[in-house]
Design a protein around this motif. Structure first.
Motif, PDB file in Angstrom:
ATOM      1  N   THR A  12       0.438  -0.838   0.228  1.00  0.00           N
ATOM      2  CA  THR A  12       0.001  -0.209   0.104  1.00  0.00           C
ATOM      3  C   THR A  12       0.995   0.485   0.327  1.00  0.00           C
ATOM      4  O   THR A  12       1.713   0.670   0.657  1.00  0.00           O
ATOM      5  N   GLN A  13       0.135   2.163  -1.003  1.00  0.00           N
ATOM      6  CA  GLN A  13       1.147   3.585  -0.601  1.00  0.00           C
ATOM      7  C   GLN A  13       0.414   4.074   0.649  1.00  0.00           C
ATOM      8  O   GLN A  13       1.045   5.570   1.145  1.00  0.00           O
ATOM      9  N   GLY A  14      -0.417   3.721   1.390  1.00  0.00           N
ATOM     10  CA  GLY A  14      -0.901   4.813   2.816  1.00  0.00           C
ATOM     11  C   GLY A  14      -1.563   3.454   3.780  1.00  0.00           C
ATOM     12  O   GLY A  14      -2.645   3.025   3.696  1.00  0.00           O
ATOM     13  N   GLY A  49       3.877   1.935  -6.786  1.00  0.00           N
ATOM     14  CA  GLY A  49       2.457   2.046  -6.374  1.00  0.00           C
ATOM     15  C   GLY A  49       1.773   2.720  -7.240  1.00  0.00           C
ATOM     16  O   GLY A  49       0.808   2.046  -8.353  1.00  0.00           O
ATOM     17  N   PHE A  50       2.297   3.941  -7.903  1.00  0.00           N
ATOM     18  CA  PHE A  50       2.174   4.865  -8.906  1.00  0.00           C
ATOM     19  C   PHE A  50       0.469   5.619  -8.999  1.00  0.00           C
ATOM     20  O   PHE A  50       0.146   5.961  -9.891  1.00  0.00           O
ATOM     21  N   GLY A  51       0.107   5.137  -7.699  1.00  0.00           N
ATOM     22  CA  GLY A  51      -1.847   5.581  -7.650  1.00  0.00           C
ATOM     23  C   GLY A  51      -2.157   3.978  -7.235  1.00  0.00           C
ATOM     24  O   GLY A  51      -3.566   4.496  -6.229  1.00  0.00           O
ATOM     25  N   CYS A  52      -1.923   3.632  -8.051  1.00  0.00           N
ATOM     26  CA  CYS A  52      -3.139   2.044  -7.708  1.00  0.00           C
ATOM     27  C   CYS A  52      -2.671   1.340  -6.444  1.00  0.00           C
ATOM     28  O   CYS A  52      -4.129   0.490  -6.157  1.00  0.00           O
ATOM     29  N   THR A 105      -9.011   5.861 -11.024  1.00  0.00           N
ATOM     30  CA  THR A 105      -8.250   6.515  -9.842  1.00  0.00           C
ATOM     31  C   THR A 105      -6.844   6.911  -9.955  1.00  0.00           C
ATOM     32  O   THR A 105      -6.844   7.430 -11.062  1.00  0.00           O
ATOM     33  N   TYR A 106      -5.989   7.697  -9.066  1.00  0.00           N
ATOM     34  CA  TYR A 106      -5.053   8.046  -9.507  1.00  0.00           C
ATOM     35  C   TYR A 106      -3.927   8.002 -10.003  1.00  0.00           C
ATOM     36  O   TYR A 106      -3.741   6.411  -9.571  1.00  0.00           O
ATOM     37  N   MET A 107      -3.514   8.263 -10.932  1.00  0.00           N
ATOM     38  CA  MET A 107      -2.138   7.233 -11.574  1.00  0.00           C
ATOM     39  C   MET A 107      -0.773   8.495 -11.521  1.00  0.00           C
ATOM     40  O   MET A 107      -1.531   9.698 -12.350  1.00  0.00           O
ATOM     41  N   ARG A 108       0.229   8.571 -11.683  1.00  0.00           N
ATOM     42  CA  ARG A 108       0.986   8.823 -11.551  1.00  0.00           C
ATOM     43  C   ARG A 108       0.682  11.078 -11.911  1.00  0.00           C
ATOM     44  O   ARG A 108       1.134  10.740 -13.321  1.00  0.00           O
ATOM     45  N   ALA A 109       0.691  11.883 -11.762  1.00  0.00           N
ATOM     46  CA  ALA A 109       0.519  12.836 -12.366  1.00  0.00           C
ATOM     47  C   ALA A 109      -1.201  12.727 -12.781  1.00  0.00           C
ATOM     48  O   ALA A 109      -1.347  13.371 -14.137  1.00  0.00           O
ATOM     49  N   PRO A 110      -2.340  11.851 -12.254  1.00  0.00           N
ATOM     50  CA  PRO A 110      -3.420  12.376 -12.287  1.00  0.00           C
ATOM     51  C   PRO A 110      -3.262  13.781 -12.689  1.00  0.00           C
ATOM     52  O   PRO A 110      -3.498  14.251 -11.538  1.00  0.00           O
ATOM     53  N   GLY A 111      -4.624  13.961 -13.013  1.00  0.00           N
ATOM     54  CA  GLY A 111      -5.413  15.190 -13.950  1.00  0.00           C
ATOM     55  C   GLY A 111      -4.096  15.893 -14.684  1.00  0.00           C
ATOM     56  O   GLY A 111      -4.456  16.149 -16.404  1.00  0.00           O
ATOM     57  N   VAL A 155      -0.867   9.262   2.850  1.00  0.00           N
ATOM     58  CA  VAL A 155      -0.627   8.462   2.250  1.00  0.00           C
ATOM     59  C   VAL A 155       0.525   8.773   0.841  1.00  0.00           C
ATOM     60  O   VAL A 155       1.052  10.064   1.000  1.00  0.00           O
ATOM     61  N   SER A 156       1.016   8.229   0.616  1.00  0.00           N
ATOM     62  CA  SER A 156       2.256   8.138   0.105  1.00  0.00           C
ATOM     63  C   SER A 156       1.816   8.482  -1.447  1.00  0.00           C
ATOM     64  O   SER A 156       2.046   7.570  -2.382  1.00  0.00           O
ATOM     65  N   GLY A 157       1.230   9.628  -1.343  1.00  0.00           N
ATOM     66  CA  GLY A 157       1.159  10.427  -3.098  1.00  0.00           C
ATOM     67  C   GLY A 157       0.562  11.863  -2.769  1.00  0.00           C
ATOM     68  O   GLY A 157       0.404  12.472  -2.361  1.00  0.00           O
ATOM     69  N   GLY A 158       0.144  12.170  -4.610  1.00  0.00           N
ATOM     70  CA  GLY A 158       0.230  13.313  -4.580  1.00  0.00           C
ATOM     71  C   GLY A 158       1.747  14.229  -4.445  1.00  0.00           C
ATOM     72  O   GLY A 158       1.703  15.042  -4.501  1.00  0.00           O
ATOM     73  N   SER A 159       3.021  13.168  -5.001  1.00  0.00           N
ATOM     74  CA  SER A 159       4.812  14.050  -4.273  1.00  0.00           C
ATOM     75  C   SER A 159       4.653  14.372  -2.796  1.00  0.00           C
ATOM     76  O   SER A 159       5.704  15.472  -2.821  1.00  0.00           O
ATOM     77  N   GLY A 174       7.932  13.386  -7.767  1.00  0.00           N
ATOM     78  CA  GLY A 174       7.420  11.901  -8.432  1.00  0.00           C
ATOM     79  C   GLY A 174       6.889  12.419  -9.511  1.00  0.00           C
ATOM     80  O   GLY A 174       7.065  10.908  -9.678  1.00  0.00           O
ATOM     81  N   GLU A 175       5.646  13.324  -9.542  1.00  0.00           N
ATOM     82  CA  GLU A 175       4.978  13.547 -10.353  1.00  0.00           C
ATOM     83  C   GLU A 175       5.137  14.095 -11.585  1.00  0.00           C
ATOM     84  O   GLU A 175       4.994  14.248 -13.206  1.00  0.00           O
ATOM     85  N   LEU A 176       6.294  15.511 -11.053  1.00  0.00           N
ATOM     86  CA  LEU A 176       5.201  16.147 -11.715  1.00  0.00           C
ATOM     87  C   LEU A 176       7.172  16.447 -13.456  1.00  0.00           C
ATOM     88  O   LEU A 176       6.357  17.150 -14.320  1.00  0.00           O
TER      89      LEU A 176
HETATM   90 MO1  MOS Z   1      -0.035   9.652  -7.097  1.00  0.00          MO
HETATM   91  S1  MOS Z   1      -0.883   8.971  -8.380  1.00  0.00           S
HETATM   92  O1  MOS Z   1      -0.743  10.465  -5.614  1.00  0.00           O
HETATM   93  O2  MOS Z   1       0.464   7.906  -6.002  1.00  0.00           O
END
Ligand code: MOS
Length: 732
Positions: free
Chosen positions: A202-204, A233-236, A342-348, A499-503, A697-699
């Motif tokens: 998990t990322q979180g 993870g990349f968001g998933c 769902t989110y995937m690396r640099a969602p949006g 959570v390790s998301g959104g850099s 991470g996403e930039l």
């Molecule tokens: Mo990232 S897509 O916020 O794991």
């Protein structure tokens, strides 16, 4: 200073020697194995199960269906928690949806029995392709969790567009993509009474703890989540997807620990995907290139609303990237019979900036203007959407340093104007931006008589370098050599981190580590001042220093073991939380970059080869030059995948994903990736957070696809607005 140095990954040796234990690798006594049974239709209802044959197979412990699955507290769970059906009802929303779980004493036996479960359905009407459901496009109800509306407008973009002398009015599309981390989703769940322990990818860990506690109706402190190593993870792995919950459910049913590992094919049905987008872009400019009007209307694929809501926020960068007085954006979702995206690396940003930065390239061509000059002509000195200064913005430096390294000046403007033998050569560029996100995080540090500081935070290392960079931050703050710092993560017994998301891991957790270490030093100083043997009574902290495990003050020094011994202590410990203040009220927080790509396109076969990538980034202060560069290489590679390879294909009739494997779902391999040169522009942004870092991470993913598409146009004169770019596109 240890921060900044290219320190090797501290977990590297563990990983390459196979000693790093991933979620599926924890050996437990009496471990049973769960296998998912999945829907073969895209819409409808389950009429009945025939499980007699399966139940008669050797080793079968349980077959859990919606008829007998334990009830979960789904009503109490937020919509993020219930990301797909959890065997609580018999409605089928998409092909591949989980309909039953088979548990057996070995994996082979579980697989065999699962194949013998027969399901009878009443088939319903399914629309499986987004482009056939555009009539159902809906306004999102929970855009950005309600923090803002899905649409925004400043000025009068439609009027300004109508009278603009130079205009672009085009539509871009991006496909469904799947994350494909090397490690598939995996969970081992074990109940001891009402206490649940899960080892899960998990990322979180904290979110997993909350979700599982809520769904099973137990106290969060009775759920322990352990995740020391995560294979991408990349968001998933951001949300707690049903397989983790179903593993815990199965463990409860059979009264044994249960392991559930998704197959590679199941990684396409069970933990989200980047939704397809259709984006309408309108740009209007005056003859000098000044933007007069921008309109960005985004549509993204959604599942049926009963599964919740996910919106790909494609147009947020369009609001803030350029100084334009008249801008409108909108976000709509289109429901289909597919799983929840769902989110995937640099969602949006990844999808949205591909469209925006392709459109900017098209505008530059219409204006006969250099693409960088166009961007500089519209450089936003302040955030034009929020009308606030940026905490820092070194984008001008990114353009300049990136262009110099890439030798942008050799580019001749016309398409097909540069050649190398049978190859058409194309040079393209694009801007990147991503929010510098930060959330509250905590850390604790303990220093014992051995002089080793053990720092703990309930964060994650999803392959990014958290273990390494947090140890570096702690070492500097405590003036200890790196060898005397241990950093531990991935366990909900440690202080809570996001959570390790959104850099956001580095901007959130490094300030907490720094604060905990500062608190520990303060405690040591208090102890030293209070210690009669130092003779420092009445001294203040500023009279003291802590270096290499020694407190140094007026006329003398005292070691940590001495201090501890004087008070009969085995260790000294401190914990701290660090969280955002009001910096976002005053400033706009973003990272930036300028990305460049060089392609060669074979005149006759249309073969597209990338020959060079350069990326220059403002990612704030850099904690580790080596792990930072790895993030940049990884993000650019992911962006190349988006540009040239990745696309999830769905059979419209059945709604089934037909390339659910990494042979037919194309991802770039080493031979596809050119030399990647990266520049980290010097910056130290203490407004964003006290460490001065920006997430990265996403930039580097954000500008990559547009840079490649713009280079392909420059090589061939063909504008590809539908990703991925394939040979047949440039042969037209
Ligand atoms: Mo990232 S897509 O916020 O794991």
């Amino acid at each position: 200073m240890i921060v900044g140095q290219p320190v090797d990954r501290r977990d590297g040796r563990m990983k390459v020697t196979g000693r790093a234990r991933y979620a599926a690798e924890f050996p437990l006594q009496g471990l049973a194995h769960a296998v998912l049974v999945q829907s073969t239709i895209a819409a409808g209802t389950i009429l009945s199960f025939d499980t007699a044959d399966a139940k008669g197979q050797p080793g079968v412990l349980a077959i859990i269906t919606p008829d007998d699955a334990p009830r979960l507290q789904t009503k109490k769970a937020s919509q993020q928690m219930v990301t797909a059906p959890l065997l609580q009802d018999k409605d089928i929303i998409y092909n591949g949806q989980h309909v039953a779980v088979v548990v057996a004493d070995t994996l082979d036996r579980a697989l065999e029995a699962a194949a013998r479960v027969r399901v009878q359905y009443r088939q319903g009407e399914a629309v499986t392709i987004m482009d056939q459901a555009l009539g159902q496009a809906a306004v999102p109800k929970h855009f950005r969790n309600g923090a803002r509306p899905p649409d925004s407008q400043r000025g009068d973009p439609d009027a300004a567009f109508a009278t603009a002398p130079v205009k672009i009015d085009v539509t871009y599309t991006t496909p469904v993509e799947h994350h494909n981390p090397m490690e598939p989703h995996a969970t081992i769940a074990m109940w001891q009474g009402d206490r649940l322990t899960v080892w899960t990818a998990t990322q979180g860990i904290s979110g997993a703890q909350t979700t599982l506690a809520t769904l099973f109706g137990v106290e969060p402190q009775n759920v322990r989540v352990v995740s020391p190593y995560v294979g991408g993870g990349f968001g998933c792995k951001g949300n707690t997807w049903p397989p983790a919950t179903l593993a815990a459910m199965a463990a409860r049913v059979v009264g044994r620990p249960v392991k559930l590992v998704l197959t590679r094919a199941q990684m396409y049905t069970s933990n989200g995907y980047r939704p397809r987008t259709i984006q309408k872009l309108k740009l209007g400019a005056d003859q000098t290139g000044k933007l007069l009007a921008m309109r960005h209307d985004g549509f993204s694929q959604m599942s049926q609303p009963v599964l919740g809501e996910f919106v790909e926020p494609v147009a947020l960068a369009t609001e803030m990237l350029y100084a334009c007085p008249n801008v409108a954006v909108s976000h709509r979702i289109v429901p289909v019979n597919q799983g929840l995206p769902t989110y995937m690396r640099a969602p949006g940003e990844a999808s949205g900036v591909f469209a925006l930065e392709s459109a900017m390239d098209e505008l530059a061509i219409a204006l006969k203007m250099d693409p960088i000059a166009l961007r500089l002509a519209n450089y936003a000195e302040i955030d034009p959407h929020e009308n606030k200064p940026f905490s820092s913005k070194k984008l001008r430096e990114c353009y300049a340093q990136g262009a110099a390294k890439f030798e942008w000046s050799r580019r001749t403007p016309g398409p097909r104007s540069m050649r190398d033998g049978r190859w058409l050569v194309g040079l393209g560029m694009a801007t990147a931006t991503y929010p510098n996100n930060r959330r509250a995080a905590s850390a604790r540090v303990r220093l014992g008589t051995d002089g080793v500081a053990i720092v703990q935070s309930g964060t994650q290392d999803i392959g990014t370098g958290t273990y390494t960079v947090m140890a570096q931050v702690a070492a500097d703050e405590l003036h200890l050599p790196l060898s005397h710092v241990r950093f531990e993560l991935g366990d909900t017994r440690y202080p809570k981190a996001p959570v390790s998301g959104g850099s956001s891991t580095v901007p959130s957790v490094s300030p907490a580590v720094q604060a905990a270490c500062a608190a520990l030093r303060a405690r040591l100083f208090d102890m030293a001042i209070a210690d009669p043997r130092t003779g420092w009574s009445g001294a203040s902290h500023s009279d003291l220093r802590f270096e290499n495990g020694v407190v140094i003050g007026p006329d003398r020094r005292i070691t940590v073991p001495q201090l501890l011994a004087h008070q009969n202590l085995a260790f000294v410990e401190a914990e701290a939380e660090s969280k955002p203040g009001d910096e976002k009220n005053e400033h706009s927080l973003h990272a930036f970059g300028a990305q460049f790509a060089e392609v060669r396109v074979d005149l006759e076969t249309g073969e597209i080869r990338l020959t060079r990538c350069v990326g220059a980034f403002d990612a704030g202060r850099v904690l580790n030059a080596k792990t930072a560069r790895s993030q940049l290489i990884g993000g650019i590679t992911y962006g190349i995948g988006m540009a040239l390879f990745e696309k999830t294909e769905v059979d419209a009739e059945t709604g089934r994903i037909v390339n659910a494997n990494i042979a037919e779902y194309l991802v770039p391999v080493n031979a596809d990736i050119p030399p990647i040169e990266t520049i980290l522009v010097a910056n130290d942004d203490r407004i964003g957070n006290p460490v001065g870092v920006k997430g990265m991470g996403e930039l580097p993913m954000v500008g990559a696809a547009a840079a490649v598409a713009n280079a392909v146009w420059h090589a061939t004169g063909v504008r590809v607005r539908d990703l991925p770019i394939r040979i047949e596109d440039v042969l037209a």
